[in-house]
Design a protein around this motif. Sequence first.
Motif, PDB file in Angstrom:
ATOM      1  N   GLY A   1      33.838  64.390  43.562  1.00  0.00           N
ATOM      2  CA  GLY A   1      32.922  64.074  44.433  1.00  0.00           C
ATOM      3  C   GLY A   1      33.357  62.989  44.733  1.00  0.00           C
ATOM      4  N   VAL A   2      32.028  62.550  46.265  1.00  0.00           N
ATOM      5  CA  VAL A   2      32.752  61.005  47.485  1.00  0.00           C
ATOM      6  C   VAL A   2      31.403  60.257  46.362  1.00  0.00           C
ATOM      7  CG1 VAL A   2      30.619  61.631  48.986  1.00  0.00           C
ATOM      8  CG2 VAL A   2      31.981  59.525  49.535  1.00  0.00           C
ATOM      9  N   PHE A   3      30.567  61.130  46.516  1.00  0.00           N
ATOM     10  CA  PHE A   3      29.689  60.139  45.280  1.00  0.00           C
ATOM     11  C   PHE A   3      30.219  59.823  43.691  1.00  0.00           C
ATOM     12  CE2 PHE A   3      26.616  62.225  47.552  1.00  0.00           C
ATOM     13  CZ  PHE A   3      26.345  61.603  48.545  1.00  0.00           C
ATOM     14  N   ALA A   4      30.597  60.510  42.878  1.00  0.00           N
ATOM     15  CA  ALA A   4      31.838  59.677  41.941  1.00  0.00           C
ATOM     16  C   ALA A   4      32.860  58.849  41.980  1.00  0.00           C
ATOM     17  CB  ALA A   4      32.065  60.945  40.559  1.00  0.00           C
ATOM     18  N   HIS A   5      33.167  59.235  43.094  1.00  0.00           N
ATOM     19  CA  HIS A   5      34.312  58.474  43.014  1.00  0.00           C
ATOM     20  C   HIS A   5      34.160  57.080  43.679  1.00  0.00           C
ATOM     21  CE1 HIS A   5      38.574  57.294  44.080  1.00  0.00           C
ATOM     22  NE2 HIS A   5      38.978  56.756  45.596  1.00  0.00           N
ATOM     23  N   LEU A   6      33.097  56.993  44.546  1.00  0.00           N
ATOM     24  CA  LEU A   6      32.963  55.655  45.606  1.00  0.00           C
ATOM     25  C   LEU A   6      32.006  54.882  44.440  1.00  0.00           C
ATOM     26  CD1 LEU A   6      31.668  53.403  47.574  1.00  0.00           C
ATOM     27  CD2 LEU A   6      29.134  55.089  47.550  1.00  0.00           C
ATOM     28  N   GLU A   7      31.190  55.337  42.667  1.00  0.00           N
ATOM     29  CA  GLU A   7      30.312  54.541  41.906  1.00  0.00           C
ATOM     30  C   GLU A   7      31.279  53.988  40.965  1.00  0.00           C
ATOM     31  OE1 GLU A   7      28.262  57.786  39.771  1.00  0.00           O
ATOM     32  OE2 GLU A   7      26.510  57.711  40.932  1.00  0.00           O
ATOM     33  N   MET A   8      32.923  54.409  40.830  1.00  0.00           N
ATOM     34  CA  MET A   8      33.996  54.408  40.099  1.00  0.00           C
ATOM     35  C   MET A   8      34.254  53.092  40.921  1.00  0.00           C
ATOM     36  SD  MET A   8      37.801  55.986  38.679  1.00  0.00           S
ATOM     37  CE  MET A   8      37.418  56.186  40.299  1.00  0.00           C
ATOM     38  N   LEU A   9      34.229  53.099  41.976  1.00  0.00           N
ATOM     39  CA  LEU A   9      35.042  51.552  42.845  1.00  0.00           C
ATOM     40  C   LEU A   9      34.193  50.905  43.337  1.00  0.00           C
ATOM     41  CD1 LEU A   9      36.815  53.585  46.108  1.00  0.00           C
ATOM     42  CD2 LEU A   9      37.733  53.053  43.672  1.00  0.00           C
ATOM     43  N   GLU A  10      32.811  51.213  42.685  1.00  0.00           N
ATOM     44  CA  GLU A  10      31.611  50.186  42.488  1.00  0.00           C
ATOM     45  C   GLU A  10      32.116  49.080  41.601  1.00  0.00           C
ATOM     46  OE1 GLU A  10      27.992  52.062  44.200  1.00  0.00           O
ATOM     47  OE2 GLU A  10      29.167  51.543  46.605  1.00  0.00           O
ATOM     48  N   ALA A  11      31.887  50.452  39.997  1.00  0.00           N
ATOM     49  CA  ALA A  11      32.154  49.776  38.604  1.00  0.00           C
ATOM     50  C   ALA A  11      33.095  48.376  38.925  1.00  0.00           C
ATOM     51  CB  ALA A  11      31.970  50.746  38.192  1.00  0.00           C
ATOM     52  N   GLN A  12      34.169  49.388  39.249  1.00  0.00           N
ATOM     53  CA  GLN A  12      35.342  48.816  39.125  1.00  0.00           C
ATOM     54  C   GLN A  12      35.493  47.499  39.647  1.00  0.00           C
ATOM     55  OE1 GLN A  12      38.371  51.358  40.285  1.00  0.00           O
ATOM     56  NE2 GLN A  12      38.132  52.232  37.911  1.00  0.00           N
TER      57      GLN A  12
ATOM     58  N   HIS B   1      40.299  41.747  49.456  1.00  0.00           N
ATOM     59  CA  HIS B   1      41.464  41.910  48.095  1.00  0.00           C
ATOM     60  C   HIS B   1      40.757  42.654  47.322  1.00  0.00           C
ATOM     61  CE1 HIS B   1      38.697  38.198  48.721  1.00  0.00           C
ATOM     62  NE2 HIS B   1      39.376  38.356  47.228  1.00  0.00           N
ATOM     63  N   ARG B   2      39.554  42.506  46.673  1.00  0.00           N
ATOM     64  CA  ARG B   2      38.580  43.384  45.460  1.00  0.00           C
ATOM     65  C   ARG B   2      38.708  45.029  45.661  1.00  0.00           C
ATOM     66  NH1 ARG B   2      36.393  39.729  42.466  1.00  0.00           N
ATOM     67  NH2 ARG B   2      35.496  36.994  42.882  1.00  0.00           N
ATOM     68  N   ALA B   3      38.402  45.148  47.514  1.00  0.00           N
ATOM     69  CA  ALA B   3      38.194  46.506  47.057  1.00  0.00           C
ATOM     70  C   ALA B   3      40.092  47.143  47.126  1.00  0.00           C
ATOM     71  CB  ALA B   3      37.835  46.760  48.937  1.00  0.00           C
ATOM     72  N   PHE B   4      40.757  45.958  47.153  1.00  0.00           N
ATOM     73  CA  PHE B   4      42.381  46.931  47.418  1.00  0.00           C
ATOM     74  C   PHE B   4      42.354  46.686  46.016  1.00  0.00           C
ATOM     75  CE2 PHE B   4      43.283  46.751  51.490  1.00  0.00           C
ATOM     76  CZ  PHE B   4      43.935  47.657  51.408  1.00  0.00           C
ATOM     77  N   ARG B   5      42.078  46.204  45.169  1.00  0.00           N
ATOM     78  CA  ARG B   5      42.086  45.950  43.636  1.00  0.00           C
ATOM     79  C   ARG B   5      41.112  47.084  42.400  1.00  0.00           C
ATOM     80  NH1 ARG B   5      40.069  40.879  42.487  1.00  0.00           N
ATOM     81  NH2 ARG B   5      42.211  39.716  43.025  1.00  0.00           N
ATOM     82  N   ALA B   6      40.100  47.879  42.962  1.00  0.00           N
ATOM     83  CA  ALA B   6      39.757  48.562  43.054  1.00  0.00           C
ATOM     84  C   ALA B   6      40.205  49.983  43.301  1.00  0.00           C
ATOM     85  CB  ALA B   6      38.288  48.360  43.338  1.00  0.00           C
ATOM     86  N   PHE B   7      40.880  50.410  44.326  1.00  0.00           N
ATOM     87  CA  PHE B   7      41.456  51.202  44.772  1.00  0.00           C
ATOM     88  C   PHE B   7      42.870  51.063  43.230  1.00  0.00           C
ATOM     89  CE2 PHE B   7      40.106  49.739  49.603  1.00  0.00           C
ATOM     90  CZ  PHE B   7      39.103  51.001  49.264  1.00  0.00           C
ATOM     91  N   ARG B   8      43.620  49.869  43.398  1.00  0.00           N
ATOM     92  CA  ARG B   8      44.925  49.881  42.256  1.00  0.00           C
ATOM     93  C   ARG B   8      44.506  50.475  41.323  1.00  0.00           C
ATOM     94  NH1 ARG B   8      48.897  45.157  42.708  1.00  0.00           N
ATOM     95  NH2 ARG B   8      49.454  46.283  44.989  1.00  0.00           N
TER      96      ARG B   8
ATOM     97  N   ALA C   1      34.272  57.057  50.643  1.00  0.00           N
ATOM     98  CA  ALA C   1      34.234  56.272  50.093  1.00  0.00           C
ATOM     99  C   ALA C   1      34.911  54.309  50.230  1.00  0.00           C
ATOM    100  CB  ALA C   1      34.659  56.515  48.691  1.00  0.00           C
ATOM    101  N   HIS C   2      36.293  54.401  50.379  1.00  0.00           N
ATOM    102  CA  HIS C   2      36.877  53.401  50.700  1.00  0.00           C
ATOM    103  C   HIS C   2      35.984  52.418  51.897  1.00  0.00           C
ATOM    104  CE1 HIS C   2      41.086  54.123  49.253  1.00  0.00           C
ATOM    105  NE2 HIS C   2      40.289  54.826  48.398  1.00  0.00           N
ATOM    106  N   SER C   3      35.366  53.180  52.901  1.00  0.00           N
ATOM    107  CA  SER C   3      34.775  52.711  54.392  1.00  0.00           C
ATOM    108  C   SER C   3      33.726  52.634  53.859  1.00  0.00           C
ATOM    109  CB  SER C   3      34.339  53.424  55.439  1.00  0.00           C
ATOM    110  OG  SER C   3      33.936  52.389  56.005  1.00  0.00           O
ATOM    111  N   ASP C   4      32.618  52.081  52.991  1.00  0.00           N
ATOM    112  CA  ASP C   4      31.743  51.951  52.369  1.00  0.00           C
ATOM    113  C   ASP C   4      31.891  50.940  51.699  1.00  0.00           C
ATOM    114  OD1 ASP C   4      28.808  52.311  51.891  1.00  0.00           O
ATOM    115  OD2 ASP C   4      29.205  52.263  49.858  1.00  0.00           O
ATOM    116  N   LEU C   5      33.144  50.970  50.938  1.00  0.00           N
ATOM    117  CA  LEU C   5      33.128  49.780  49.970  1.00  0.00           C
ATOM    118  C   LEU C   5      34.020  48.371  50.524  1.00  0.00           C
ATOM    119  CD1 LEU C   5      33.876  48.429  46.850  1.00  0.00           C
ATOM    120  CD2 LEU C   5      35.365  49.729  46.683  1.00  0.00           C
ATOM    121  N   PHE C   6      34.675  48.405  51.471  1.00  0.00           N
ATOM    122  CA  PHE C   6      35.050  47.677  52.979  1.00  0.00           C
ATOM    123  C   PHE C   6      33.671  46.470  52.951  1.00  0.00           C
ATOM    124  CE2 PHE C   6      39.107  49.799  53.388  1.00  0.00           C
ATOM    125  CZ  PHE C   6      39.422  49.162  52.900  1.00  0.00           C
TER     126      PHE C   6
END
Length: 276
Positions: free
Chosen positions: A1-12, A262-269, A251-256
Amino acid sequence: GVFAHLEMLEAQAHEAAVKQEATEQQEEKLARLKARVQELRRQRDELRAKVDLQQKGQLGKEGPSADPAQPSARAVLEWKAKSVKAMLQIFYLTGISGKLTKRGVCFCISTAYEGTYLDSYHLDLLTKPEVRIHRHSIPIFIPLEQIARKYLQTDIRRFFSVLSDHLNAYVGRRYQADQLQEHFSDQIEGTLQRNSLCNLLVFNYKVWSESKPFLFNVRLLYGDVCCSLPTEVVISCKVDAPSSLAEMATAHSDLFRRVALHRAFRAFRSAEEHVD
């Protein structure tokens, strides 16, 4: 879900940020610099108090009958010189250096983002009959005149603090956009659009869902020009896009809003590589 995806992006994103943070040695150096700033401020306050006493006529006049324990006019001038030097040292510790000239002071404001030194800007001040700007290399879209009208005559430290905030935020936003174009051009579709102040960025980037590529259109608005992170993020996609992309966009919007572009895109990749 969105929270799991967000947590993974934030952790990375956090893991990537930690790798580039200052070491313990740098923290100790910063602590020493802060202590030095406090000491310089204490000395400055002492010098200022003594000069005030001299100006109010509370110090004895220099001469045979003067109290030898009280400073002479020459000593007061030395105190003033030390006070100016102390102020310049304090500025230096915050990325601002200066040197005395025949007509005033020439300052150099160094900017940096995430420990990377970027541009330096110069400001030549005249001090007589009043403090005023003689010449400078500040970009025209930085509100220098407005800042000067508000602080230059009454609080020069505040003047440089506000000006430095504007410059560092600007170069920080520009640096992020440059890093995005340099290291993630394969994900960017078309041209990244930005204005001179880099407080508005618009671009398209590719994402994957159900093994198919889709385009996200993003608009980043930096409402606070003294900040290097956006205050408003709008991400849109095609109407017929899978519903899972709505969660990804959130999730992307929150991370931005939380980390550098560039850190956000590194997490996306990194997230895409884990999925693969």
